[in-house]
Design an enzyme around this catalytic site. Sequence first.
Site, PDB file in Angstrom:
ATOM      1  N   CYS A  59      30.940  33.718  34.727  1.00 27.53           N
ATOM      2  CA  CYS A  59      31.750  34.941  34.720  1.00 27.53           C
ATOM      3  C   CYS A  59      30.897  36.152  35.084  1.00 27.53           C
ATOM      4  O   CYS A  59      31.320  37.004  35.877  1.00 27.53           O
ATOM      5  CB  CYS A  59      32.393  35.138  33.346  1.00 27.53           C
ATOM      6  SG  CYS A  59      33.370  36.645  33.219  1.00 27.53           S
ATOM      7  N   CYS A  83      36.130  33.402  26.332  1.00 27.44           N
ATOM      8  CA  CYS A  83      37.175  34.427  26.341  1.00 27.44           C
ATOM      9  C   CYS A  83      38.567  33.855  26.563  1.00 27.44           C
ATOM     10  O   CYS A  83      39.535  34.315  25.964  1.00 27.44           O
ATOM     11  CB  CYS A  83      36.857  35.485  27.384  1.00 27.44           C
ATOM     12  SG  CYS A  83      36.770  34.861  29.070  1.00 27.44           S
ATOM     13  N   SER A 120      35.298  47.010  27.663  1.00 26.39           N
ATOM     14  CA  SER A 120      35.917  45.785  27.138  1.00 26.39           C
ATOM     15  C   SER A 120      36.778  46.040  25.919  1.00 26.39           C
ATOM     16  O   SER A 120      37.504  45.153  25.473  1.00 26.39           O
ATOM     17  CB  SER A 120      34.827  44.783  26.765  1.00 26.39           C
ATOM     18  OG  SER A 120      34.062  45.297  25.680  1.00 26.39           O
ATOM     19  N   GLY A 121      36.672  47.255  25.358  1.00 25.50           N
ATOM     20  CA  GLY A 121      37.320  47.515  24.082  1.00 25.50           C
ATOM     21  C   GLY A 121      36.414  47.203  22.909  1.00 25.50           C
ATOM     22  O   GLY A 121      36.847  47.218  21.759  1.00 25.50           O
ATOM     23  N   GLY A 170      32.048  48.984  32.605  1.00 23.99           N
ATOM     24  CA  GLY A 170      32.970  47.917  32.231  1.00 23.99           C
ATOM     25  C   GLY A 170      33.375  48.082  30.778  1.00 23.99           C
ATOM     26  O   GLY A 170      32.600  47.760  29.880  1.00 23.99           O
ATOM     27  N   VAL A 204      32.343  47.701  20.936  1.00 27.48           N
ATOM     28  CA  VAL A 204      31.455  48.813  20.588  1.00 27.48           C
ATOM     29  C   VAL A 204      30.332  49.003  21.605  1.00 27.48           C
ATOM     30  O   VAL A 204      29.908  50.127  21.875  1.00 27.48           O
ATOM     31  CB  VAL A 204      30.883  48.621  19.155  1.00 27.48           C
ATOM     32  CG1 VAL A 204      29.944  47.421  19.084  1.00 27.48           C
ATOM     33  CG2 VAL A 204      30.198  49.887  18.673  1.00 27.48           C
TER      34      VAL A 204
END
EC number: 2.8.1.13
Length: 372
Positions: free
Chosen positions: A108, A205, A19-20, A17, A22
């Site tokens: 989530c 989010c 997420s963009g 997954g 680190v």
Amino acid sequence: MALIEPTAINNKKVIVGMSGGVDSSVSAYLLLKQGYQVEGLFMKNWEEDDTDEYCAAADDLKDAQAVCDKLGIKLHTVNFASEYWDNVFEYFLAEYKAGRTPNPDIICNKEIKFKAFLEFADDILDADYIAMGHYVRRSDESGQSQMLRGRDGNKDQSYFLYTLSHEQISRSLFPVGELEKSEVREIAKEMGLVTHDKKDSTGICFIGERKFTDFLSTFLPAQPGNIETAEGEIIGKHQGLMYHTLGQRKGLGIGGMKNSNDDPWYVVDKEMDRNVLVVGQGGHHPRLMSVGFYADQLHWVDRKGPIDGAQITVKTRYRQRDVACTLTYEGDDRIKVIFDEPVAAVTPGQSAVFYDAELCLGGGIIDSLIRE
């Protein structure tokens, strides 16, 4: 630096997954290093309706793509916005409407990241495993997969993952769970990943940088009412009980008052039937303390749960220190928990997560408090 040693993995496909951020970036790198066949999957869980949020999501996708390009792996994308709305956001609104304080990140993880994501990875991408950048560890010593706290105590995220079953854990890898956050950033920097100094995401989010009150008021009508002291004196007005949570100190709009000391004011209760916000001075005000609670919507990682009368520890909010407690069953889906010492600001709607030393046992949703 304590890197995870490579292991003999042949042709096992892992969908990470991405997420963009680190943590997922380094997770993908570590799995490649261990010999897995790695591909990334970027989830879009919310349809942004304003420029800032749209740009943030676009930047995350851009960073995820840059990391995958650097590592030489494919990046897939998937839109789970409708699943998120139905299973996470509507629950979030219903809980706030009922005067409780939910934790959407936990829902989530349960409904999207380890259900919809896993199903997509299985059905469409033919995965052997999925992987996430969560700070937890997996143990298979007992013959079935169990979840342990992350090695970095400040970043441990087992609280958010207690709803996972041992079957889901057995299909999941958590590469950064054995590392400290500083080590993760160091690895990302050494590998030249663009995310090495990217700020950690915080908050809910789908709200992003917007004011929580502004966001919530677009979905739920506010019902202003009185702010009262625990003694019943009206000292102000609130804009809606849903904007406040037990233990809250900021944003109450209460100034200096006659005949009161300088101790800060805290939310100590929400009286839904009267639409009254009750406040008291001091973080250990008697109305803020509880000796225990009842919880339901139980989930145990091993499906069985601790024995009746178990003496274990519990967290009633993220980053809280563990509190020793005794757990007894009140039925199939209800427990009574008594703390060894009183605890402040236990909040209905939040999750209570139980531990036996490093092992995350599972938990439930706090329903009501035991004051004495």
